[in-house]
Design a protein around this motif. Structure first.
Motif, mmCIF file in Angstrom:
data_model
loop_
_atom_site.group_PDB
_atom_site.id
_atom_site.type_symbol
_atom_site.label_atom_id
_atom_site.label_comp_id
_atom_site.label_asym_id
_atom_site.label_seq_id
_atom_site.Cartn_x
_atom_site.Cartn_y
_atom_site.Cartn_z
ATOM 1 N N ILE A 66 35.517 33.374 33.901
ATOM 2 C CA ILE A 66 35.928 34.564 33.163
ATOM 3 C C ILE A 66 37.220 35.133 33.752
ATOM 4 O O ILE A 66 37.554 34.879 34.917
ATOM 5 N N ALA A 67 37.935 35.869 32.927
ATOM 6 C CA ALA A 67 39.083 36.657 33.368
ATOM 7 C C ALA A 67 38.681 38.113 33.182
ATOM 8 O O ALA A 67 38.211 38.509 32.120
ATOM 9 N N CYS A 68 38.835 38.898 34.224
ATOM 10 C CA CYS A 68 38.367 40.279 34.219
ATOM 11 C C CYS A 68 39.539 41.209 34.543
ATOM 12 O O CYS A 68 40.331 40.920 35.444
ATOM 13 N N LEU A 69 39.660 42.303 33.812
ATOM 14 C CA LEU A 69 40.659 43.332 34.092
ATOM 15 C C LEU A 69 39.917 44.640 34.327
ATOM 16 O O LEU A 69 39.080 45.040 33.518
ATOM 17 N N ARG A 70 40.213 45.278 35.448
ATOM 18 C CA ARG A 70 39.550 46.541 35.769
ATOM 19 C C ARG A 70 40.520 47.439 36.520
ATOM 20 O O ARG A 70 41.592 46.995 36.932
ATOM 21 N N THR A 71 40.160 48.687 36.652
ATOM 22 C CA THR A 71 40.995 49.624 37.404
ATOM 23 C C THR A 71 40.217 50.168 38.592
ATOM 24 O O THR A 71 38.990 50.264 38.574
ATOM 25 N N VAL A 72 40.980 50.501 39.623
ATOM 26 C CA VAL A 72 40.434 51.157 40.808
ATOM 27 C C VAL A 72 41.411 52.260 41.203
ATOM 28 O O VAL A 72 42.549 52.293 40.735
ATOM 29 N N GLU A 73 40.992 53.138 42.071
ATOM 30 C CA GLU A 73 41.847 54.253 42.476
ATOM 31 C C GLU A 73 42.391 54.120 43.889
ATOM 32 O O GLU A 73 43.205 54.933 44.316
ATOM 33 N N SER A 74 41.957 53.092 44.609
ATOM 34 C CA SER A 74 42.377 52.927 45.995
ATOM 35 C C SER A 74 42.589 51.450 46.305
ATOM 36 O O SER A 74 41.839 50.598 45.819
ATOM 37 N N TRP A 75 43.572 51.175 47.145
ATOM 38 C CA TRP A 75 43.789 49.786 47.563
ATOM 39 C C TRP A 75 42.587 49.266 48.342
ATOM 40 O O TRP A 75 42.373 48.065 48.436
ATOM 41 N N ASP A 76 41.787 50.164 48.896
ATOM 42 C CA ASP A 76 40.576 49.755 49.612
ATOM 43 C C ASP A 76 39.559 49.101 48.679
ATOM 44 O O ASP A 76 38.686 48.364 49.131
ATOM 45 N N ASP A 77 39.672 49.371 47.373
ATOM 46 C CA ASP A 77 38.743 48.807 46.386
ATOM 47 C C ASP A 77 39.247 47.521 45.755
ATOM 48 O O ASP A 77 38.588 46.954 44.884
ATOM 49 N N VAL A 78 40.417 47.059 46.189
ATOM 50 C CA VAL A 78 40.990 45.798 45.687
ATOM 51 C C VAL A 78 40.519 44.681 46.598
ATOM 52 O O VAL A 78 40.541 44.831 47.824
ATOM 53 N N PRO A 79 40.056 43.561 46.018
ATOM 54 C CA PRO A 79 39.607 42.442 46.873
ATOM 55 C C PRO A 79 40.672 42.056 47.908
ATOM 56 O O PRO A 79 41.876 42.071 47.626
ATOM 57 N N TYR A 129 50.347 48.464 39.921
ATOM 58 C CA TYR A 129 50.304 49.784 39.303
ATOM 59 C C TYR A 129 50.677 49.757 37.823
ATOM 60 O O TYR A 129 50.365 50.682 37.096
ATOM 61 N N ASP A 130 51.374 48.733 37.385
ATOM 62 C CA ASP A 130 51.943 48.678 36.039
ATOM 63 C C ASP A 130 50.916 48.205 35.011
ATOM 64 O O ASP A 130 50.510 47.039 35.013
ATOM 65 N N GLU A 131 50.507 49.102 34.112
ATOM 66 C CA GLU A 131 49.482 48.782 33.121
ATOM 67 C C GLU A 131 49.911 47.651 32.197
ATOM 68 O O GLU A 131 49.139 46.735 31.926
ATOM 69 N N LYS A 132 51.147 47.703 31.706
ATOM 70 C CA LYS A 132 51.614 46.665 30.779
ATOM 71 C C LYS A 132 51.638 45.301 31.456
ATOM 72 O O LYS A 132 51.191 44.305 30.887
ATOM 73 N N ALA A 133 52.156 45.233 32.669
ATOM 74 C CA ALA A 133 52.195 43.962 33.399
ATOM 75 C C ALA A 133 50.783 43.434 33.623
ATOM 76 O O ALA A 133 50.531 42.236 33.480
ATOM 77 N N ALA A 134 49.861 44.318 33.953
ATOM 78 C CA ALA A 134 48.468 43.908 34.191
ATOM 79 C C ALA A 134 47.824 43.376 32.919
ATOM 80 O O ALA A 134 47.157 42.338 32.933
ATOM 81 N N LYS A 135 48.053 44.067 31.803
ATOM 82 C CA LYS A 135 47.473 43.622 30.537
ATOM 83 C C LYS A 135 48.101 42.313 30.066
ATOM 84 O O LYS A 135 47.398 41.453 29.523
ATOM 85 N N ASP A 136 49.405 42.152 30.279
ATOM 86 C CA ASP A 136 50.068 40.893 29.928
ATOM 87 C C ASP A 136 49.512 39.742 30.760
ATOM 88 O O ASP A 136 49.235 38.658 30.238
ATOM 89 N N CYS A 137 49.330 39.979 32.042
ATOM 90 C CA CYS A 137 48.768 38.965 32.936
ATOM 91 C C CYS A 137 47.354 38.612 32.490
ATOM 92 O O CYS A 137 46.997 37.431 32.408
ATOM 93 N N HIS A 138 46.556 39.614 32.190
ATOM 94 C CA HIS A 138 45.174 39.382 31.761
ATOM 95 C C HIS A 138 45.134 38.525 30.495
ATOM 96 O O HIS A 138 44.361 37.569 30.408
ATOM 97 N N GLN A 139 45.989 38.843 29.533
ATOM 98 C CA GLN A 139 46.018 38.075 28.288
ATOM 99 C C GLN A 139 46.420 36.629 28.556
ATOM 100 O O GLN A 139 45.847 35.700 27.978
ATOM 101 N N THR A 140 47.369 36.439 29.446
ATOM 102 C CA THR A 140 47.787 35.076 29.811
ATOM 103 C C THR A 140 46.624 34.321 30.430
ATOM 104 O O THR A 140 46.374 33.156 30.095
ATOM 105 N N TRP A 141 45.894 34.970 31.333
ATOM 106 C CA TRP A 141 44.752 34.305 31.969
ATOM 107 C C TRP A 141 43.683 33.974 30.943
ATOM 108 O O TRP A 141 43.092 32.899 30.980
#
Length: 69
Positions: free
Chosen positions: A48-61, A22-34
């Motif tokens: 590739i390293a991809c960062l995207r958003t979803v609205e439901s855990w059902d949409d997470v791999p 849920y944490d935007e900063k943590a996600a962006k930091d992780c993406h930059q590291t990748w």
């Protein structure tokens, strides 16, 4: 609530690694590291390293590491 999904995708289009949180900063930091850790050879091969958003855990791999951060 927005869920941030980080994915590393191999040249065949298969998700190699995936983190979701849920944490935007943590996600962006992780993406930059990748991004920083991809070698030039990997980039040439099509990794590739991809960062995207979803609205439901059902949409997470299904293979994602799901963090409550």
């Amino acid at each position: 609530m927005i869920i941030w999904v980080n994915e590393q995708i191999d040249p065949c289009g298969i998700v190699y690694s995936c983190l979701a949180c849920y944490d935007e900063k943590a996600a962006k930091d992780c993406h930059q590291t990748w991004l920083n850790n991809l070698t030039e050879d990997q980039k040439k091969e099509g990794w590739i390293a991809c960062l995207r958003t979803v609205e439901s855990w059902d949409d997470v791999p299904v293979n994602a590491l799901k963090l409550s951060v």
